[in-house]
Design an enzyme around this catalytic site. Structure first.
Site, PDB file in Angstrom:
ATOM      1  N   HIS A 216      -2.110  10.179 -13.558  1.00  0.00           N
ATOM      2  CA  HIS A 216      -1.584   9.121 -12.696  1.00  0.00           C
ATOM      3  C   HIS A 216      -2.358   9.211 -11.377  1.00  0.00           C
ATOM      4  O   HIS A 216      -2.162  10.137 -10.600  1.00  0.00           O
ATOM      5  CB  HIS A 216      -0.089   9.344 -12.472  1.00  0.00           C
ATOM      6  CG  HIS A 216       0.588   8.230 -11.727  1.00  0.00           C
ATOM      7  ND1 HIS A 216       1.905   7.898 -11.927  1.00  0.00           N
ATOM      8  CD2 HIS A 216       0.139   7.377 -10.786  1.00  0.00           C
ATOM      9  CE1 HIS A 216       2.238   6.896 -11.133  1.00  0.00           C
ATOM     10  NE2 HIS A 216       1.174   6.565 -10.424  1.00  0.00           N
ATOM     11  N   ARG A 301       3.997  -0.857   0.207  1.00  0.00           N
ATOM     12  CA  ARG A 301       4.623  -0.092   1.294  1.00  0.00           C
ATOM     13  C   ARG A 301       3.826   1.184   1.526  1.00  0.00           C
ATOM     14  O   ARG A 301       2.845   1.453   0.833  1.00  0.00           O
ATOM     15  CB  ARG A 301       6.050   0.290   0.895  1.00  0.00           C
ATOM     16  CG  ARG A 301       6.102   1.025  -0.459  1.00  0.00           C
ATOM     17  CD  ARG A 301       7.442   1.617  -0.753  1.00  0.00           C
ATOM     18  NE  ARG A 301       7.600   2.048  -2.120  1.00  0.00           N
ATOM     19  CZ  ARG A 301       7.132   3.166  -2.637  1.00  0.00           C
ATOM     20  NH1 ARG A 301       6.440   4.000  -1.876  1.00  0.00           N
ATOM     21  NH2 ARG A 301       7.324   3.487  -3.900  1.00  0.00           N
TER      22      ARG A 301
END
Length: 451
Positions: A216, A301
């Protein structure tokens, strides 16, 4: 200009991220306003703000998630800008619009960008159209099990099943056959109903081909008001429990320079596609064997793990967020150097990772060259069961990965937390793990450690 445009800044969050934002806001000469629940009244971020406003009870729905109360606090304190941090209302387009409509500056991307990237299915379709690699998967929401079974037959098992909205690994699981898919679909459907407001008879669920040995890896981007999108480097977030990150590092030890360049370019293209302005993260799954990647999702964000990017680039991402929100387009030419690792220090059992709240009776943070601790608590504070159990982020920096690992071992050993359960023993165990030590690991590492 910042003082005229942004000050005072209200931070619509809590804990370590509120404290982190307050630090930069005050360094820039702006007033920092905190909001808090009754349960958080004694936490450091409340004391360190220039002003603090009580929102309500501990229940997030009655405090941090109450848009009306947050906006009332902003108006009452004369706030000119709102920084949402991460979590809570950070990726809530309705909140962003409400802030803007109230005449305040929203320190984040546009509500339109949040909407476009908040739905994973819509986001992957946008990215595919823009030429960003995506995994084989569903292009429309899967709203019942029969559709899921047909989609799995087309994609081929194993498949990853997850909610179309939300994040943090909630409702996510892998199905290897029809029976497993039925269970995975029900789990994702319930998560969609609980966290996204979808009805149980028609939740928005997404299926994608599952990559067995995946890393990831995410790319930090910064969109500027003049239209440029800059990639600030990547972070490896493969150390996960229950599909939730525990340790992150930059640069990723598992990708080649050629793959890194392709990922950075794809992340820039993703940001340009949605006209992104502000700090954001393009998350990818990397096939560790094939040295290839696919788009996973985009977080609109600031990320929990942003400190590792700050350590290797020397940039202050919160300051960049503030300057971009004020309309500035600073020249950012990142040249990452060295290696940084972040350990999330949770109030949780280090074996099974179940939350273990409690009152902190001893708290002693490590310090020294190349050591950074972003903490939300100190001795005497109570970690309550109402919020995420993250207590602090222990970050280390070295000239290379070997030095960062050695500093990590020393810092983890020196970090004293007594009272609530904590995962520092797990961090110590991880640092001695052969796969992690060599950098040759994937998202299944923690599961193998706890087999």
């Amino acid at each position: 200009m910042l003082t005229e445009t942004l000050g005072p800044v209200l931070i619509a969050n809590r804990g370590e991220i509120a404290r982190r934002i307050i630090r930069t806001v005050k360094q820039l000469g702006l007033r920092a306003i905190a909001v808090h629940s009754e349960a958080d009244a004694d936490l450091p971020f409340v004391r360190e703000a220039d002003e603090a406003v009580l929102l309500g009870p501990a229940n997030p729905a009655q405090s941090y998630l109450d848009i009306v109360k947050v906006l009332e606090a902003a108006r009452a304190t004369g706030a000119k800008a709102v920084h949402p941090g991460y979590g809570f209302l950070a990726e809530n387009a309705a909140f962003a619009r409400a802030v803007i409509e109230a005449g305040m500056v929203w320190i984040g991307p546009s509500p339109e960008a949040i909407d476009k990237m908040g739905d994973k299915i819509n986001a992957r379709n946008l990215m595919e159209a823009a030429g960003v690699p995506v995994a084989a998967g569903t292009r429309e929401p899967v709203t019942d099990l029969s559709l899921a079974l047909r989609a799995a037959e087309s994609i081929g098992y194993p498949v990853m099943v997850k909610t179309a909205g939300g994040g943090g690994g909630i409702g996510m699981s892998v199905a290897y056959d029809d029976e497993g898919l039925a269970k995975a679909y029900e789990q994702a459907a319930r998560a969609a109903a609980r966290f996204s407001g979808d009805a149980l008879d028609g939740p928005a669920v997404l299926l994608e081909r599952y990559i067995a040995r995946a890393r990831h890896v995410e790319v930090q981007i910064l969109g500027l008001p003049d239209g440029r999108v800059v990639a600030l480097g990547e972070r490896d977030c493969s150390v996960q429990r229950r599909h939730q990150k525990v340790v992150e590092e930059s640069p990723s030890p598992g990708i080649s320079p050629e793959l890194r360049e392709r990922m950075l370019a794809a992340a820039v293209r993703a940001g340009e596609t949605v006209g992104y302005v502000g700090a954001g993260t393009v998350e990818c799954l990397v096939d560790a064997d094939a040295q290839d990647f696919v788009f996973l999702e985009m977080n609109t964000r600031l990320q929990v793990e942003h400190p590792v990017t700050e350590l290797v680039t020397g940039l202050d991402l919160v300051e960049l967020q503030l300057r971009v929100a004020a309309g500035e387009s600073p020249e950012v030419r990142p040249e990452p150097r060295g290696h940084a690792i972040e350990f999330r220090v949770y109030a949780e059992d280090p074996k099974r990772f179940f939350p273990g709240p409690g009152t902190i009776t001893a708290w002693d943070e490590p310090a020294g060259d190349g050591v950074r601790v972003d903490s939300g608590y100190t001795a005497g504070n109570t970690v309550t069961p109402f919020y995420d159990p993250l207590m602090a982020k222990l970050c280390v920096y070295g000239s290379d990965r070997a030095e960062a690992l050695e500093k990590g071992r020393k810092a983890v050993a020196e970090f004293v937390v007594e009272g609530p359960k904590n995962n520092l023993p797990f961090c110590a165990e991880l640092l001695e793990n052969a796969e992690f030590a060599t950098g040759d690991y994937d998202t299944g590492l923690v599961a193998r450690m706890r087999a």
